[in-house]
Design a protein around this motif. Structure first.
Motif, PDB file in Angstrom:
ATOM      1  N   GLN A   1       0.840  -1.201   0.000  1.00  0.00           N
ATOM      2  CA  GLN A   1       0.000   0.000   0.000  1.00  0.00           C
ATOM      3  C   GLN A   1       0.877   1.254   0.000  1.00  0.00           C
ATOM      4  OE1 GLN A   1      -2.986   0.226   3.068  1.00  0.00           O
ATOM      5  NE2 GLN A   1      -3.382   2.393   2.675  1.00  0.00           N
ATOM      6  N   ALA A   2       1.958   1.242   0.779  1.00  0.00           N
ATOM      7  CA  ALA A   2       2.857   2.395   0.831  1.00  0.00           C
ATOM      8  C   ALA A   2       3.470   2.663  -0.547  1.00  0.00           C
ATOM      9  CB  ALA A   2       3.956   2.158   1.868  1.00  0.00           C
ATOM     10  N   ARG A   3       3.827   1.606  -1.265  1.00  0.00           N
ATOM     11  CA  ARG A   3       4.363   1.780  -2.622  1.00  0.00           C
ATOM     12  C   ARG A   3       3.283   2.345  -3.544  1.00  0.00           C
ATOM     13  NH1 ARG A   3       9.416  -0.612  -2.750  1.00  0.00           N
ATOM     14  NH2 ARG A   3       9.701  -2.455  -1.468  1.00  0.00           N
ATOM     15  N   ARG A   4       2.075   1.760  -3.473  1.00  0.00           N
ATOM     16  CA  ARG A   4       0.956   2.230  -4.309  1.00  0.00           C
ATOM     17  C   ARG A   4       0.613   3.693  -4.024  1.00  0.00           C
ATOM     18  NH1 ARG A   4      -1.724  -2.497  -3.022  1.00  0.00           N
ATOM     19  NH2 ARG A   4      -2.900  -1.350  -1.465  1.00  0.00           N
ATOM     20  N   ASP A   5       0.671   4.055  -2.732  1.00  0.00           N
ATOM     21  CA  ASP A   5       0.307   5.409  -2.323  1.00  0.00           C
ATOM     22  C   ASP A   5       1.446   6.411  -2.503  1.00  0.00           C
ATOM     23  OD1 ASP A   5      -2.117   4.287  -1.689  1.00  0.00           O
ATOM     24  OD2 ASP A   5      -1.924   4.549   0.480  1.00  0.00           O
ATOM     25  N   GLY A   6       2.596   5.939  -2.971  1.00  0.00           N
ATOM     26  CA  GLY A   6       3.689   6.853  -3.312  1.00  0.00           C
ATOM     27  C   GLY A   6       4.626   7.218  -2.184  1.00  0.00           C
ATOM     28  N   TYR A   7       4.818   6.322  -1.200  1.00  0.00           N
ATOM     29  CA  TYR A   7       5.738   6.595  -0.101  1.00  0.00           C
ATOM     30  C   TYR A   7       7.102   5.948  -0.297  1.00  0.00           C
ATOM     31  CZ  TYR A   7       1.788   8.398   2.538  1.00  0.00           C
ATOM     32  OH  TYR A   7       0.719   9.137   2.950  1.00  0.00           O
ATOM     33  N   LEU A   8       7.168   4.912  -1.139  1.00  0.00           N
ATOM     34  CA  LEU A   8       8.388   4.141  -1.315  1.00  0.00           C
ATOM     35  C   LEU A   8       8.501   3.685  -2.761  1.00  0.00           C
ATOM     36  CD1 LEU A   8      10.755   2.734   0.324  1.00  0.00           C
ATOM     37  CD2 LEU A   8       9.267   0.736   0.459  1.00  0.00           C
ATOM     38  N   THR A   9       9.694   3.830  -3.327  1.00  0.00           N
ATOM     39  CA  THR A   9       9.921   3.350  -4.696  1.00  0.00           C
ATOM     40  C   THR A   9      10.148   1.842  -4.674  1.00  0.00           C
ATOM     41  OG1 THR A   9      12.317   3.671  -4.608  1.00  0.00           O
ATOM     42  CG2 THR A   9      10.984   5.555  -5.376  1.00  0.00           C
ATOM     43  N   THR A  10      10.126   1.246  -5.829  1.00  0.00           N
ATOM     44  CA  THR A  10      10.322  -0.196  -5.965  1.00  0.00           C
ATOM     45  C   THR A  10      11.742  -0.488  -6.412  1.00  0.00           C
ATOM     46  OG1 THR A  10       8.022  -0.511  -6.563  1.00  0.00           O
ATOM     47  CG2 THR A  10       9.525  -2.252  -7.185  1.00  0.00           C
ATOM     48  N   VAL A  11      12.336  -1.524  -5.837  1.00  0.00           N
ATOM     49  CA  VAL A  11      13.619  -2.049  -6.287  1.00  0.00           C
ATOM     50  C   VAL A  11      13.323  -3.466  -6.773  1.00  0.00           C
ATOM     51  CG1 VAL A  11      15.967  -2.671  -5.631  1.00  0.00           C
ATOM     52  CG2 VAL A  11      14.877  -0.689  -4.588  1.00  0.00           C
ATOM     53  N   THR A  12      13.451  -3.678  -8.061  1.00  0.00           N
ATOM     54  CA  THR A  12      13.086  -4.959  -8.650  1.00  0.00           C
ATOM     55  C   THR A  12      13.921  -6.097  -8.078  1.00  0.00           C
ATOM     56  OG1 THR A  12      12.508  -3.801 -10.672  1.00  0.00           O
ATOM     57  CG2 THR A  12      12.753  -6.190 -10.823  1.00  0.00           C
ATOM     58  N   GLY A  13      13.248  -7.118  -7.588  1.00  0.00           N
ATOM     59  CA  GLY A  13      13.897  -8.347  -7.178  1.00  0.00           C
ATOM     60  C   GLY A  13      14.530  -8.362  -5.804  1.00  0.00           C
ATOM     61  N   LYS A  14      14.427  -7.260  -5.038  1.00  0.00           N
ATOM     62  CA  LYS A  14      15.010  -7.305  -3.699  1.00  0.00           C
ATOM     63  C   LYS A  14      14.289  -6.334  -2.772  1.00  0.00           C
ATOM     64  CE  LYS A  14      18.808  -4.134  -4.702  1.00  0.00           C
ATOM     65  NZ  LYS A  14      20.228  -3.916  -4.596  1.00  0.00           N
ATOM     66  N   ALA A  15      14.542  -6.511  -1.493  1.00  0.00           N
ATOM     67  CA  ALA A  15      13.918  -5.661  -0.479  1.00  0.00           C
ATOM     68  C   ALA A  15      14.472  -4.245  -0.575  1.00  0.00           C
ATOM     69  CB  ALA A  15      14.197  -6.234   0.909  1.00  0.00           C
ATOM     70  N   GLY A  16      13.668  -3.285  -0.156  1.00  0.00           N
ATOM     71  CA  GLY A  16      14.148  -1.913  -0.077  1.00  0.00           C
ATOM     72  C   GLY A  16      13.459  -0.990  -1.044  1.00  0.00           C
ATOM     73  N   GLY A  17      14.088   0.125  -1.293  1.00  0.00           N
ATOM     74  CA  GLY A  17      13.550   1.176  -2.130  1.00  0.00           C
ATOM     75  C   GLY A  17      14.032   2.505  -1.587  1.00  0.00           C
ATOM     76  N   GLU A  18      13.543   3.568  -2.172  1.00  0.00           N
ATOM     77  CA  GLU A  18      13.902   4.921  -1.724  1.00  0.00           C
ATOM     78  C   GLU A  18      12.659   5.607  -1.201  1.00  0.00           C
ATOM     79  OE1 GLU A  18      16.981   6.136  -1.508  1.00  0.00           O
ATOM     80  OE2 GLU A  18      17.719   4.242  -2.327  1.00  0.00           O
ATOM     81  N   LEU A  19      12.841   6.393  -0.153  1.00  0.00           N
ATOM     82  CA  LEU A  19      11.729   7.193   0.352  1.00  0.00           C
ATOM     83  C   LEU A  19      11.420   8.280  -0.664  1.00  0.00           C
ATOM     84  CD1 LEU A  19      12.733   7.730   4.101  1.00  0.00           C
ATOM     85  CD2 LEU A  19      11.319   5.943   3.112  1.00  0.00           C
ATOM     86  N   THR A  20      10.148   8.519  -0.905  1.00  0.00           N
ATOM     87  CA  THR A  20       9.740   9.560  -1.836  1.00  0.00           C
ATOM     88  C   THR A  20       9.605  10.884  -1.087  1.00  0.00           C
ATOM     89  OG1 THR A  20       7.401   9.193  -1.446  1.00  0.00           O
ATOM     90  CG2 THR A  20       8.444   7.864  -3.198  1.00  0.00           C
ATOM     91  N   ASP A  21       9.400  11.945  -1.847  1.00  0.00           N
ATOM     92  CA  ASP A  21       9.175  13.255  -1.224  1.00  0.00           C
ATOM     93  C   ASP A  21       7.936  13.219  -0.335  1.00  0.00           C
ATOM     94  OD1 ASP A  21      11.430  14.283  -2.436  1.00  0.00           O
ATOM     95  OD2 ASP A  21      10.327  15.210  -4.100  1.00  0.00           O
ATOM     96  N   LYS A  22       6.941  12.447  -0.739  1.00  0.00           N
ATOM     97  CA  LYS A  22       5.713  12.320   0.054  1.00  0.00           C
ATOM     98  C   LYS A  22       6.020  11.705   1.420  1.00  0.00           C
ATOM     99  CE  LYS A  22       0.998  10.494  -0.334  1.00  0.00           C
ATOM    100  NZ  LYS A  22       0.062   9.775  -1.221  1.00  0.00           N
ATOM    101  N   ALA A  23       6.851  10.670   1.447  1.00  0.00           N
ATOM    102  CA  ALA A  23       7.229  10.040   2.716  1.00  0.00           C
ATOM    103  C   ALA A  23       8.054  10.996   3.566  1.00  0.00           C
ATOM    104  CB  ALA A  23       8.014   8.753   2.459  1.00  0.00           C
ATOM    105  N   LYS A  24       8.978  11.704   2.939  1.00  0.00           N
ATOM    106  CA  LYS A  24       9.820  12.654   3.675  1.00  0.00           C
ATOM    107  C   LYS A  24       8.977  13.774   4.279  1.00  0.00           C
ATOM    108  CE  LYS A  24      13.823  11.610   0.818  1.00  0.00           C
ATOM    109  NZ  LYS A  24      14.666  12.055  -0.292  1.00  0.00           N
ATOM    110  N   ALA A  25       7.979  14.225   3.532  1.00  0.00           N
ATOM    111  CA  ALA A  25       7.094  15.275   4.055  1.00  0.00           C
ATOM    112  C   ALA A  25       6.292  14.757   5.243  1.00  0.00           C
ATOM    113  CB  ALA A  25       6.158  15.773   2.956  1.00  0.00           C
TER     114      ALA A  25
END
Length: 182
Positions: free
Chosen positions: A147-171
């Motif tokens: 849901q967090a990825r869908r809602d734009g809080y975290l980017t996707t890293v194909t094939g592994k755990a993790g991602g980057e926080l988006t501006d929305k998450a930082k805000a």
């Protein structure tokens, strides 16, 4: 050997080449994650004219470099424990937010921040770890991360755990740390 908060670098010289091997801070579980080979400043032209040979690569003392890093890992272990403590606090905070607010913007931002930190540290199985801290099943936490990825809080890293926080998450995180901002 050089060390900083991000990791360890061991440098070796082989003929006209300088080899830099790098490990991230944390448990040493094998060889380096990055190797850079460059011409030494005073390298004779004849030694580097044909490029890096397999002989140079075979002469790397990987075992010695790993041993050197392992000997210096206790300093890194202290830094890792500090990071683990902070991540535990984030996970606990996510659990409190979930209890108080449900699946809110603040909860999702704190959840993805803890998840990213755990993934970036190289620790295995961040979802079960978060599930224990939050007091939910791993499947529930996976659903919240989706849901967090869908809602734009975290980017996707194909094939592994993790991602980057988006501006929305930082805000959203900023709003938590600076009360009064919504």
């Amino acid at each position: 050997m050089k060390a900083d908060e991000n990791g360890f670098e061991v440098t070796q010289e082989q003929g006209g080449w300088v080899i830099h091997m790098w490990w991230p801070t944390g448990p040493v579980s094998g060889g380096p994650q990055r190797i850079t080979i460059e011409k030494a400043e005073d390298a004779p032209a004849r030694e580097v004219a044909r490029g890096i040979s397999t002989t140079v690569l075979r002469r790397l003392d990987l075992a010695g470099a790993v041993k050197l890093v392992e000997e210096n890992a206790p300093q890194a272990q202290e830094a890792l424990e500090d990071v683990a403590g902070a991540l535990n606090q984030l996970g606990t905070m996510a659990g409190l937010l979930l209890e108080r607010e449900g699946v809110s913007a603040a909860y999702l931002a704190v959840l993805v921040s803890a998840y990213k930190g755990m993934s970036d540290s190289g620790a295995p199985a961040p979802v079960p770890w978060l599930a224990r801290l939050i007091g939910r099943r791993p499947e529930t936490v996976k659903g919240h991360l989706k849901q967090a990825r869908r809602d734009g809080y975290l980017t996707t890293v194909t094939g592994k755990a993790g991602g980057e926080l988006t501006d929305k998450a930082k805000a959203a995180l900023s709003a938590i740390t600076e009360p009064g901002q919504e």
